[in-house]
Motif scaffolding. Sequence first.
Motif, short mmCIF file in Angstrom:
data_model
loop_
_atom_site.label_atom_id
_atom_site.label_comp_id
_atom_site.label_asym_id
_atom_site.label_seq_id
_atom_site.Cartn_x
_atom_site.Cartn_y
_atom_site.Cartn_z
N MET A 1 12.12 49.30 46.55
CA MET A 1 12.60 49.53 47.20
C MET A 1 12.62 51.24 46.89
SD MET A 1 16.11 49.18 49.36
CE MET A 1 15.98 47.80 48.47
N VAL A 2 12.43 52.08 47.32
CA VAL A 2 13.34 53.86 47.32
C VAL A 2 14.08 54.29 48.21
CG1 VAL A 2 12.21 55.99 47.06
CG2 VAL A 2 10.70 53.99 46.25
N CYS A 3 15.13 54.26 47.36
CA CYS A 3 16.64 54.74 48.52
C CYS A 3 16.95 56.31 48.36
CB CYS A 3 17.78 54.09 48.65
SG CYS A 3 17.08 52.62 48.33
N THR A 4 16.45 57.28 49.38
CA THR A 4 16.11 58.72 48.76
C THR A 4 17.96 59.21 49.95
OG1 THR A 4 15.18 59.30 50.68
CG2 THR A 4 14.07 59.47 48.48
N GLY A 5 18.07 60.52 49.58
CA GLY A 5 19.40 61.14 50.38
C GLY A 5 20.77 60.35 50.35
N VAL A 6 21.37 59.23 48.97
CA VAL A 6 22.41 58.45 49.08
C VAL A 6 23.34 59.61 49.44
CG1 VAL A 6 23.49 57.27 47.51
CG2 VAL A 6 21.08 56.80 47.86
N GLU A 7 24.61 58.87 49.79
CA GLU A 7 25.21 60.23 50.02
C GLU A 7 26.58 59.45 49.19
OE1 GLU A 7 26.17 62.04 53.68
OE2 GLU A 7 24.36 62.90 53.48
N TYR A 8 26.97 58.71 49.59
CA TYR A 8 28.83 58.47 49.66
C TYR A 8 28.55 57.30 47.75
CZ TYR A 8 30.07 59.20 54.27
OH TYR A 8 29.60 59.75 55.05
N SER A 30 14.85 52.24 43.43
CA SER A 30 15.49 53.44 43.22
C SER A 30 16.29 54.25 43.77
CB SER A 30 14.05 54.62 42.54
OG SER A 30 13.59 55.39 43.52
N PHE A 31 17.15 55.18 43.26
CA PHE A 31 18.36 55.51 43.50
C PHE A 31 18.09 57.74 43.58
CE2 PHE A 31 19.55 51.48 43.61
CZ PHE A 31 20.03 51.13 45.03
N THR A 32 18.38 57.98 44.66
CA THR A 32 18.49 59.86 44.75
C THR A 32 18.69 59.83 45.46
OG1 THR A 32 15.71 59.83 44.05
CG2 THR A 32 16.86 62.01 44.49
N TYR A 33 20.29 61.52 45.46
CA TYR A 33 20.64 61.58 45.83
C TYR A 33 20.78 62.94 46.92
CZ TYR A 33 23.78 57.52 43.37
OH TYR A 33 24.35 56.50 42.85
N ASN A 34 21.60 63.07 47.14
CA ASN A 34 21.83 63.75 48.33
C ASN A 34 22.34 65.18 47.48
OD1 ASN A 34 21.82 65.95 50.75
ND2 ASN A 34 22.46 65.13 51.92
N GLU A 35 21.85 66.11 47.52
CA GLU A 35 22.60 67.11 46.92
C GLU A 35 23.73 68.15 47.49
OE1 GLU A 35 20.10 69.52 44.81
OE2 GLU A 35 19.48 68.95 43.61
N ASN A 36 24.40 67.95 49.04
CA ASN A 36 24.62 68.38 49.75
C ASN A 36 25.66 68.19 50.64
OD1 ASN A 36 23.42 71.45 49.62
ND2 ASN A 36 21.71 70.61 50.73
N ASN A 53 28.08 60.63 46.18
CA ASN A 53 27.04 60.57 45.13
C ASN A 53 27.30 59.54 44.14
OD1 ASN A 53 25.74 62.41 47.16
ND2 ASN A 53 25.72 63.84 45.95
N ILE A 54 28.76 58.88 44.10
CA ILE A 54 28.87 57.91 42.64
C ILE A 54 27.62 56.87 42.98
CG2 ILE A 54 30.74 57.61 43.52
CD1 ILE A 54 31.52 54.55 43.98
N GLY A 55 27.53 56.08 41.52
CA GLY A 55 26.15 54.68 41.36
C GLY A 55 26.82 53.81 41.90
#
Length: 91
Positions: A1-8, A30-36, A53-55
């Motif tokens: 599973m690929v999760c992109t744009g994670v915020e909280y 995998s988790f990738t965060y929204n920089e904004n 953007n916590i783990g």
Amino acid sequence: MVCTGVEYAAAAFYGLPESPIKSITFDHVSFTYNENAEEGYPVMREKNVMVKNIGLDFKCVEKVTLKNVVISGQIGEPVLTDDVKKISIIK
């Protein structure tokens, strides 16, 4: 599973001291965060706090297994634990 744009939070699992979650396993995720991202509440719970953007956040869990999990861009530690009896991280 690929999760992109994670915020909280990548994920938040909160058991209760008198009724902990028995087992949680993540495999090939995998988790990738929204920089904004802006701060917000990761889950509905009493005494919740705003985060950004916590783990992976685990509280009151008996066993956590993370196998081939990639967390990129979080603020702070990639895995947060509180009252977790056993955690296995396998790469």
